[in-house]
Design an enzyme around this catalytic site. Structure first.
Site, PDB file in Angstrom:
ATOM      1  N   ASP A  63       0.817  -1.212   0.000  1.00 36.99           N
ATOM      2  CA  ASP A  63       0.000   0.000   0.000  1.00 36.99           C
ATOM      3  C   ASP A  63       0.856   1.271   0.000  1.00 36.99           C
ATOM      4  O   ASP A  63       2.083   1.215   0.148  1.00 36.99           O
ATOM      5  CB  ASP A  63      -0.954   0.001   1.209  1.00 36.99           C
ATOM      6  CG  ASP A  63      -0.261  -0.397   2.516  1.00 36.99           C
ATOM      7  OD1 ASP A  63       0.988  -0.345   2.573  1.00 36.99           O
ATOM      8  OD2 ASP A  63      -0.957  -0.765   3.461  1.00 36.99           O
ATOM      9  N   ASN A 132      -7.456  -2.847  14.354  1.00 34.16           N
ATOM     10  CA  ASN A 132      -8.840  -3.152  13.968  1.00 34.16           C
ATOM     11  C   ASN A 132      -8.900  -4.321  12.986  1.00 34.16           C
ATOM     12  O   ASN A 132      -9.942  -4.598  12.416  1.00 34.16           O
ATOM     13  CB  ASN A 132      -9.509  -1.909  13.357  1.00 34.16           C
ATOM     14  CG  ASN A 132      -8.821  -1.446  12.075  1.00 34.16           C
ATOM     15  OD1 ASN A 132      -7.852  -2.063  11.624  1.00 34.16           O
ATOM     16  ND2 ASN A 132      -9.319  -0.369  11.492  1.00 34.16           N
ATOM     17  N   HIS A 134      -7.093  -4.601  10.155  1.00 35.70           N
ATOM     18  CA  HIS A 134      -6.804  -4.320   8.743  1.00 35.70           C
ATOM     19  C   HIS A 134      -5.516  -5.016   8.288  1.00 35.70           C
ATOM     20  O   HIS A 134      -4.580  -5.197   9.052  1.00 35.70           O
ATOM     21  CB  HIS A 134      -6.813  -2.819   8.412  1.00 35.70           C
ATOM     22  CG  HIS A 134      -5.661  -2.013   8.884  1.00 35.70           C
ATOM     23  ND1 HIS A 134      -5.808  -0.790   9.492  1.00 35.70           N
ATOM     24  CD2 HIS A 134      -4.328  -2.217   8.813  1.00 35.70           C
ATOM     25  CE1 HIS A 134      -4.622  -0.294   9.773  1.00 35.70           C
ATOM     26  NE2 HIS A 134      -3.701  -1.142   9.375  1.00 35.70           N
ATOM     27  N   GLU A 139      -9.650  -1.926   5.383  1.00 39.18           N
ATOM     28  CA  GLU A 139     -10.272  -1.647   6.668  1.00 39.18           C
ATOM     29  C   GLU A 139     -11.501  -2.543   6.878  1.00 39.18           C
ATOM     30  O   GLU A 139     -11.981  -3.190   5.942  1.00 39.18           O
ATOM     31  CB  GLU A 139     -10.683  -0.160   6.715  1.00 39.18           C
ATOM     32  CG  GLU A 139      -9.506   0.814   6.564  1.00 39.18           C
ATOM     33  CD  GLU A 139      -8.640   0.941   7.829  1.00 39.18           C
ATOM     34  OE1 GLU A 139      -8.702   0.046   8.703  1.00 39.18           O
ATOM     35  OE2 GLU A 139      -7.891   1.932   7.922  1.00 39.18           O
TER      36      GLU A 139
HETATM   37  C1  GLP Z   1      -0.309   0.253   8.765  1.00 34.58           C
HETATM   38  C2  GLP Z   1      -0.050  -0.533   7.452  1.00 34.58           C
HETATM   39  C3  GLP Z   1      -0.321  -1.993   7.636  1.00 34.58           C
HETATM   40  C4  GLP Z   1       0.304  -2.423   8.947  1.00 34.58           C
HETATM   41  C5  GLP Z   1      -0.474  -1.844  10.096  1.00 34.58           C
HETATM   42  C6  GLP Z   1       0.112  -2.127  11.476  1.00 34.58           C
HETATM   43  O1  GLP Z   1      -1.299   1.196   8.703  1.00 34.58           O
HETATM   44  N1  GLP Z   1      -0.758  -0.062   6.300  1.00 34.58           N
HETATM   45  O2  GLP Z   1       0.203  -2.707   6.531  1.00 34.58           O
HETATM   46  O3  GLP Z   1       0.269  -3.819   9.080  1.00 34.58           O
HETATM   47  O4  GLP Z   1      -0.729  -0.473   9.898  1.00 34.58           O
HETATM   48  O5  GLP Z   1       1.195  -1.323  11.762  1.00 34.58           O
HETATM   49  P1  GLP Z   1       2.196  -1.555  12.938  1.00 34.58           P
HETATM   50  O6  GLP Z   1       3.037  -2.705  12.555  1.00 34.58           O
HETATM   51  O7  GLP Z   1       2.959  -0.276  13.039  1.00 34.58           O
HETATM   52  O8  GLP Z   1       1.369  -1.846  14.152  1.00 34.58           O
END
Ligand code: GLP
Length: 239
Positions: A63, A132, A134, A139
């Site tokens: 992404d 959440n 995702h 989402e």
């Molecule tokens: C971000 C990314 C995700 C990631 C998630 C968790 O927004 N787009 O791909 O897995 O949030 O992030 P973190 O590893 O910092 O908890």
């Protein structure tokens, strides 16, 4: 789902790097789907430390934020440069990241899907998971057939990621992301989760009923998923 519980963050990061290194040994031109966020930072560091050649690997990031140019410090282009690309030999032409400033967003997403298909499909996608549920930026409520597209970020995601945007301007409210359908199309999936803040969503993802309100539960239907946890992320699992 195959679930592995590791002693700590360093151990799970090292294990993830080993899985990728093993795939690259078997298939030097592997097609990888790559994550961002804080969780995979240790994995990238461990992969870099292995000093294996990634010269024939092709990568597709999950992404990117809409509106952030590649040189913006919080763009996922910049993240990948910092954590992986400046340290390894992945060829620039083989590094694919969605363009969050593309004038025609739909065309950009279609182009991305076509590039993945033309490469032969994703061999391995590595994922983190949001609080959440995702995956990528899919989402809650995302249909599991969704392909690469523009999405609005959920309130909880905006709150969680705001910390990164403290000194670098307002946070984007939209992103381009591979869809859940795109992710499920990968031959193999690896999901990393660390820390007690992720324990609840990990329980939902592994033991909860599959439902669109929790995107990560879509992974239960995939035949080859490995979930790598540290002890704290695994605390609420019943088995
Ligand atoms: C971000 C990314 C995700 C990631 C998630 C968790 O927004 N787009 O791909 O897995 O949030 O992030 P973190 O590893 O910092 O908890």
């Amino acid at each position: 789902m195959h679930v592995e519980r590791h002693a700590d963050y360093a151990a799970l990061s090292h294990r993830a790097a080993e899985i990728v290194a093993e795939l690259v040994r078997q298939k030097p031109d592997a097609i990888l789907g790559l994550p961002t966020g804080s969780t995979p930072e240790g994995f990238y560091a461990a992969l870099v430390a292995m000093q294996i050649s990634l010269a024939s690997v092709r990568t597709f990031n999950l992404d990117e934020y809409v509106g952030l140019p590649p040189e913006h410090p919080q763009s996922y282009h910049a993240y990948m440069q910092k954590h992986l690309y400046q340290h390894v030999d992945v060829r620039p032409k083989n590094r694919h990241i969605l363009n969050g400033t593309a004038p025609d967003v739909e065309a950009e997403c279609l182009r991305y899907e076509e590039a993945i298909a033309a490469a032969g499909g994703l061999d391995l996608v590595i994922l983190g998971v949001g609080h959440n549920g995702h995956i990528g930026f899919n989402e809650p409520g995302t249909p599991w057939s969704a392909r690469t597209r523009k999405v609005a970020l959920a309130e909880r995601t905006l709150q969680a990621n705001a910390r990164f945007f403290g000194g670098t301007g307002p946070m984007p409210t939209h992103a381009l992301t591979m869809g859940i359908g795109t992710i499920l199309g990968a031959k193999q999936i690896l999901l990393l989760a660390s820390g007690e803040g992720k324990a609840e969503i990990v329980r939902e993802m592994v033991e909860g009923k599959p439902r669109v309100e929790v995107p990560a539960t879509a992974l239960q239907a995939h035949p080859r998923v490995t979930v790598l946890l540290d002890k704290s992320a695994a605390t609420l699992l019943s088995r």
